[in-house]
Design an enzyme around this catalytic site. Structure first.
Site: not given
Length: 297
Positions: A162, A167, A208, A227
Site C-alpha cells: 500500500h 503512495h 487516500e 493499491s
C-alpha cells in the site's frame, strides 16, 4: 471521520525491548505463529530507528517476494484501465521492481530526483501530527511488512505494498507530491486536535480515496484505491460527489468496507489548485468558516 489507529496493528516493546505486533483476532495471520514472529522481527528495527540512523534493511523471504510479485502483476492491468495519467507517469518514472520487494532506501533514491521525497521506516501507527507534519519536510513514513500469504490480494492494514505501490508512485509525480507537501504544512499549522483531524479527513477523501474525471472517464488517484485489487474495480459504483471539503471532514464512514461515497476532482487542475490550495490556506479557523458557509447553502 476515522481513527487512524484502527488501520494498524498496535506495536509495543516488552521490558527487554523486544517488539510485539498485536494482530486482531480476525487478521489473516492471527493464528500463524511464523507470520507473527516475522512481523515482530520486521517491526523491531523500525521501532528502534531514529532520524539520522541508516534505514533498516529487510531481507525479504521468497514468500514475501512472491506476494509482492503477485500483487504487482495483478494490479498492473487495472492501473492501465483505471488510474489517472499522473499516477501512471509517476509509476513509469519511479520504475519500481515488480519481482521483489524494494528496500525503503532504494525507493527514496528513486523519489529524490523526482519530487524530493524520502521514506522513513514505521513499525506501525505513526501519530497523526508526526505522519502528516513530516510530509512538509518531504518525508513519508512507510511500513516494511507484507500481508499474509494466504490472502495476497487483501490486507486489513496498510503494508509496504500500500505504502510504496499506492503512495510512492503518486509521490513520483511532482505535482501530486506538492499537494501532499501542502497537506503536511497544513498539519504543522494546526494548534488543535480538531484542526488536525479535519486535515486528516480531507486527506483521506483525496490522497487516500480520491477519484478524478479525466478524458470523460472516472479514474482513481487515491492510494487506497490504487493499491486495492478489489476496491479499484468497484469505485465507479460508489456515490460520486463533487469536491466538498466540509462534507469530507464531517462525513461518517467505515474504513473496514469499500467506501460508499467518493469525491471526484474535475481533472488534475482541481487536485493541484483547489485541493492543494485548501491545504495551503488551512488553519484552525477553517473548519468553523466552512461550517458557516455550508449552513448558509
Amino acid at each position: 471521520m476515522f481513527e487512524e489507529g484502527q488501520l494498524y496493528a498496535p506495536v509495543t516493546a516488552d521490558e527487554d525491548g523486544k517488539a510485539r505486533v498485536h494482530l486482531a483476532d480476525d487478521h489473516p495471520g492471527a493464528k500463524d505463529d511464523e507470520y507473527r514472529r516475522r512481523r515482530d522481527e520486521i517491526a523491531a528495527p523500525a521501532l528502534a530507528w531514529r532520524p539520522g540512523d541508516p534505514v533498516p534493511r529487510v531481507e525479504y523471504t521468497d514468500t514475501e517476494n512472491r506476494i509482492w510479485e503477485t500483487v504487482c502483476r495483478e494490479l498492473a492491468p487495472k492501473h492501465e484501465r483505471l488510474a489517472i495519467r499522473g499516477y501512471l507517469e509517476g509509476k513509469e518514472a519511479l520504475a519500481l521492481p515488480t519481482d521483489h520487494v524494494p528496500q525503503l532506501d532504494e525507493v527514496s533514491a528513486g523519489l529524490g530526483p523526482l519530487s524530493g521525497f524520502r521514506l522513513h521506516p514505521a513499525a506501525g501507527l505513526v501519530p497523526l501530527d508526526v505522519f502528516y507534519g513530516s510530509l512538509a519536510d518531504g518525508v513519508f513514513h512507510s511500513t516494511q511488512y507484507l500481508r499474509h500469504a494466504s490472502q495476497p490480494l487483501y490486507t486489513p492494514e496498510p503494508d509496504i505494498l500500500h505504502e510504496v505501490v499506492g503512495h510512492c508512485n503518486l509521490l513520483a509525480n511532482p505535482a501530486i507530491a506538492e499537494v501532499k507537501r501542502r497537506a503536511g504544512e497544513a498539519a504543522r499549522r494546526c494548534e488543535t486536535p480538531e484542526g488536525l483531524q479535519y486535515v486528516a479527513d480531507v486527506f483521506w477523501f483525496t490522497i487516500e480515496f480520491g477519484v478524478m474525471y479525466e478524458g470523460g472517464e472516472l479514474r482513481a488517484y487515491g492510494a487506497g484505491l490504487l493499491s486495492s485489487y478489489g476496491e479499484i474495480e468497484e469505485f465507479r459504483g460508489a456515490d460520486i460527489r463533487p469536491v466538498d471539503f466540509h462534507q469530507m471532514a464531517t462525513l461518517a464512514y467505515d474504513i473496514s468496507h469499500y467506501q460508499p461515497v467518493l469525491f471526484a476532482c474535475d481533472g488534475m487542475g482541481e487536485l493541484t489548485d483547489r485541493v492543494g490550495g485548501f491545504f495551503a490556506e488551512f488553519d484552525d479557523e477553517t473548519p468553523a468558516r466552512l461550517a458557516r458557509e455550508a449552513a448558509r447553502v
